[in-house]
Design a protein around this motif. Structure first.
Motif, mmCIF file in Angstrom:
data_model
loop_
_atom_site.group_PDB
_atom_site.id
_atom_site.type_symbol
_atom_site.label_atom_id
_atom_site.label_comp_id
_atom_site.label_asym_id
_atom_site.label_seq_id
_atom_site.Cartn_x
_atom_site.Cartn_y
_atom_site.Cartn_z
ATOM 1 N N GLY A 72 -31.633 16.472 -21.762
ATOM 2 C CA GLY A 72 -30.657 15.586 -22.711
ATOM 3 C C GLY A 72 -31.330 14.623 -21.171
ATOM 4 N N LEU A 73 -30.573 14.575 -20.192
ATOM 5 C CA LEU A 73 -30.382 13.727 -19.118
ATOM 6 C C LEU A 73 -31.293 12.065 -19.318
ATOM 7 C CD1 LEU A 73 -30.134 15.950 -15.925
ATOM 8 C CD2 LEU A 73 -28.666 15.504 -17.844
ATOM 9 N N MET A 74 -29.896 11.646 -19.115
ATOM 10 C CA MET A 74 -30.959 10.069 -18.851
ATOM 11 C C MET A 74 -30.659 9.988 -17.645
ATOM 12 S SD MET A 74 -27.522 9.285 -22.474
ATOM 13 C CE MET A 74 -27.860 7.205 -22.092
ATOM 14 N N ALA A 75 -30.679 10.321 -16.700
ATOM 15 C CA ALA A 75 -30.406 9.383 -15.182
ATOM 16 C C ALA A 75 -30.577 10.491 -15.197
ATOM 17 C CB ALA A 75 -29.386 8.969 -15.352
ATOM 18 N N TYR A 76 -30.857 10.620 -13.723
ATOM 19 C CA TYR A 76 -30.988 11.431 -11.875
ATOM 20 C C TYR A 76 -31.097 10.770 -10.912
ATOM 21 C CZ TYR A 76 -32.697 14.919 -8.988
ATOM 22 O OH TYR A 76 -33.038 15.484 -8.343
ATOM 23 N N ARG A 77 -29.611 11.053 -10.539
ATOM 24 C CA ARG A 77 -29.182 10.530 -9.244
ATOM 25 C C ARG A 77 -29.639 11.087 -8.781
ATOM 26 N NH1 ARG A 77 -24.170 10.888 -5.427
ATOM 27 N NH2 ARG A 77 -24.415 9.732 -4.482
ATOM 28 N N PHE A 78 -30.790 11.008 -7.194
ATOM 29 C CA PHE A 78 -30.942 12.658 -6.133
ATOM 30 C C PHE A 78 -31.245 10.782 -4.453
ATOM 31 C CE2 PHE A 78 -34.448 9.044 -7.724
ATOM 32 C CZ PHE A 78 -35.398 8.958 -6.784
ATOM 33 N N SER A 79 -31.042 11.533 -3.294
ATOM 34 C CA SER A 79 -31.383 10.969 -2.016
ATOM 35 C C SER A 79 -32.316 10.873 -1.516
ATOM 36 C CB SER A 79 -29.888 11.488 -1.481
ATOM 37 O OG SER A 79 -30.754 12.410 -0.489
ATOM 38 N N ILE A 80 -32.873 10.131 -0.891
ATOM 39 C CA ILE A 80 -34.042 10.106 -0.053
ATOM 40 C C ILE A 80 -33.339 10.328 1.542
ATOM 41 C CG2 ILE A 80 -36.190 8.688 0.493
ATOM 42 C CD1 ILE A 80 -35.446 7.013 -2.123
ATOM 43 N N ALA A 81 -34.627 11.688 1.654
ATOM 44 C CA ALA A 81 -34.612 12.130 2.649
ATOM 45 C C ALA A 81 -34.884 11.340 4.028
ATOM 46 C CB ALA A 81 -35.319 13.079 2.927
ATOM 47 N N TRP A 82 -34.577 10.138 5.105
ATOM 48 C CA TRP A 82 -34.411 8.924 5.566
ATOM 49 C C TRP A 82 -35.920 9.885 7.039
ATOM 50 C CZ3 TRP A 82 -30.596 5.709 9.082
ATOM 51 C CH2 TRP A 82 -30.902 5.030 9.257
ATOM 52 N N PRO A 83 -35.391 11.072 7.135
ATOM 53 C CA PRO A 83 -36.652 11.988 8.151
ATOM 54 C C PRO A 83 -38.183 12.336 7.422
ATOM 55 C CG PRO A 83 -34.551 13.146 8.233
ATOM 56 C CD PRO A 83 -34.658 12.102 7.527
ATOM 57 N N ARG A 84 -38.048 12.350 6.608
ATOM 58 C CA ARG A 84 -39.526 12.831 6.116
ATOM 59 C C ARG A 84 -40.286 11.011 5.902
ATOM 60 N NH1 ARG A 84 -40.482 17.057 3.932
ATOM 61 N NH2 ARG A 84 -38.048 18.016 1.640
ATOM 62 N N ILE A 85 -39.458 9.398 5.607
ATOM 63 C CA ILE A 85 -39.581 8.033 5.836
ATOM 64 C C ILE A 85 -40.512 7.808 6.901
ATOM 65 C CG2 ILE A 85 -39.712 5.391 4.613
ATOM 66 C CD1 ILE A 85 -39.655 8.413 2.752
ATOM 67 N N LEU A 86 -39.267 8.364 7.730
ATOM 68 C CA LEU A 86 -39.348 7.230 9.418
ATOM 69 C C LEU A 86 -39.340 8.754 9.814
ATOM 70 C CD1 LEU A 86 -37.171 3.983 8.987
ATOM 71 C CD2 LEU A 86 -40.019 4.427 8.463
ATOM 72 N N PRO A 87 -40.176 9.581 10.378
ATOM 73 C CA PRO A 87 -40.012 10.542 11.495
ATOM 74 C C PRO A 87 -39.485 10.535 12.918
ATOM 75 C CG PRO A 87 -41.694 11.100 9.858
ATOM 76 C CD PRO A 87 -41.440 9.309 9.897
ATOM 77 N N ASN A 88 -39.521 9.412 13.221
ATOM 78 C CA ASN A 88 -39.001 8.306 14.424
ATOM 79 C C ASN A 88 -37.499 8.018 14.606
ATOM 80 O OD1 ASN A 88 -41.310 10.012 16.250
ATOM 81 N ND2 ASN A 88 -41.856 8.121 15.055
ATOM 82 N N GLY A 89 -37.024 7.400 12.761
ATOM 83 C CA GLY A 89 -36.481 7.155 12.697
ATOM 84 C C GLY A 89 -36.159 5.066 12.392
ATOM 85 N N ARG A 90 -37.583 5.028 13.326
ATOM 86 C CA ARG A 90 -37.863 3.590 13.002
ATOM 87 C C ARG A 90 -39.433 3.962 12.951
ATOM 88 N NH1 ARG A 90 -33.441 -0.555 15.403
ATOM 89 N NH2 ARG A 90 -34.546 -1.778 13.957
ATOM 90 N N GLY A 91 -40.149 2.375 12.801
ATOM 91 C CA GLY A 91 -41.490 2.748 13.365
ATOM 92 C C GLY A 91 -42.202 2.743 12.724
#
Length: 463
Positions: A72-91
């Protein structure tokens, strides 16, 4: 038992973080994080484990959402893995990484669960650590804004609640002063530089998130506890003042337009942690950026701190009028169980700092339980811990605190950072060998709390 109701639209949820549950650390273009490197450094993790597999949430997220829905959870707080999105940190953007979180968000919304996304829960791309020293360098704040921009442009049509950072005190001091967490330095001066750049990155990211996400609510999550002097002595009171400045006010004050605490700047100069000119990383205009108004503040609360001055020799035998609870009233992390500290902190944030909207973004307890012969996981201590803290939160609401929601830490047993898999915070038990999940008694009880939007006060009615 008599029930204490919570306000209409009160949000009940649970929380996790990417490195602690996802696993799949080298799949689909994800690069190495500072936690991947740190966890595989001999002697850094209590049980010698790492997050390579964790709870396999990267592959089992559909089942985990079904479990959340059943509770019955109304909300879920999770984090987003930076290395999955920008493997080089930037760019260059890794679309497969964004696709994973997009599928997760869609699955949550289909289940009627609102996503609360945390952008940074400690898993910095290792490449940024190697290139510039990570958060020690101001450029990492700019890299974080780039990360926030990429993620919010992709998910902002569906995710409306955003948390920039989880527990900047840990990012700075556990990681750079104490060396307990990644990247594992022991240099107070570096920790202070890190604290500033993390806060600066928050202030820089808030307007970007708002621009990309119509109707966004943006905040930051701080871990806090109350600092209590062990005795009425002036020395112990000063120790409590210093600890409160180090742990709480160093972050709260600049976020709420009060600059860095003058007493702490003076203390750090006197202790040799800062040069005579103070925090040189703080450039003109930085404090205004850090104080960019947020929509809410997240509070992570687990315990209190009782402070005894180290400046007074123990042989003077100062009276100790504030006693920590006995060992039987500590969690397996060795943290004192002190629910009223939550009430006190919520009231302080409301009336001393004028916070207009609050969430308890983490609260929970580590206890080791295992399934019994019937496959049930009785965890009465955790259940009582949560009940007592829910009641404390309700008492704060009665005192006028604008508390909007409560996220239990954690949805499931997971990788507890430097403690590895030796500590279990979950309301769902995880068999790390088979990845079987079993809701503990606390989860089933919590399901009832959510359904009723009320918690029993623990007092049976008179007969």
């Amino acid at each position: 038992m008599p029930a204490l109701s919570f306000p209409d639209k009160f949000v009940w949820g649970s929380a996790t973080s990417a490195y602690q549950i996802e696993g799949a650390t080298s799949e689909d273009g994800r690069s190495e994080s500072i936690w991947d490197r740190f966890a595989k450094t001999p002697g850094k993790i209590v049980d010698g484990t790492n997050g390579d597999v964790a709870c396999e949430h990267y592959h089992r997220w559909r089942d985990d959402i079904a479990l959340m829905k059943d509770l019955g959870l109304m909300a879920y707080r999770f984090s987003i893995a930076w290395p999955r999105i920008l493997p080089n940190g930037r760019g260059a953007v890794n679309e497969k990484g964004l696709d994973f979180y997009s599928r997760l968000v869609d699955g949550l919304l289909e289940a009627g669960i609102e996503p609360y996304a945390t952008l940074f829960h400690w898993d910095l791309p290792q490449v940024l650590q190697d290139q510039v020293g990570g958060w020690q360098h101001r450029s990492t704040a700019d890299a974080f804004v780039e990360f926030a921009d990429v993620v919010s442009r992709r998910l902002g049509d569906r995710v409306k609640k955003w948390i920039t950072h989880n527990e900047p005190w840990c990012t700075a001091f556990l990681s750079y002063e104490k060396g307990i967490q990644a990247p594992g330095f022991k240099d107070f001066r570096k920790a202070l530089a890190v604290s500033h750049h993390v806060l600066l990155s928050h202030g820089l990211a808030v307007p970007v998130l708002r621009k990309n996400v119509p109707g966004a609510e943006v905040g930051i999550t701080l871990n806090m506890n109350i600092a209590v002097p062990a005795s009425p002595s002036a020395a112990d009171h000063d120790a409590a003042r210093h600890y409160d400045g180090y742990f709480s006010r160093w972050f709260l004050d600049p976020l709420y337009g009060r600059h860095y605490p003058a007493d702490m700047i003076a203390d750090y100069i006197a202790l040799g942690h800062l040069p005579p000119e103070g925090l040189t990383e703080c450039k003109p205009g930085d404090l205004e950026i850090i104080a960019t108004q947020c929509d809410f503040l997240g509070l992570n609360y687990y315990s209190r701190a009782v402070l005894r001055s180290t400046k007074v020799p123990e042989e003077q035998n100062l009276p100790r009028t504030v006693h920590v609870q006995p060992a039987s009233e500590q969690t397996e992390m060795g943290w004192e169980v002190y629910p009223d500290g939550l009430r006190q902190l919520l009231i302080r944030l409301t009336y001393e700092y004028g916070v207009q909207k609050l969430y308890v973004t983490e609260n929970g307890a580590a206890y080791s339980e295992a399934p019994d012969k019937n496959g049930r996981v009785p965890d009465q201590r955790r259940l009582q811990f949560l009940r007592d803290h829910f009641i404390a939160a309700r008492r704060a609401i009665d005192a006028g605190v604008p508390l909007a929601g409560y996220f239990v830490w954690s949805l499931m047993d997971n990788y507890e950072w430097d403690r590895g898999y030796s500590q279990r915070f979950g309301i769902v038990w995880v068999d790390y060998e088979t990845q079987r999940r079993i809701p503990k008694d606390s989860a089933l009880w919590y399901k009832g709390v959510i359904a009723a939007n009320a918690v029993d006060d623990g007092n049976a009615p008179a007969t």
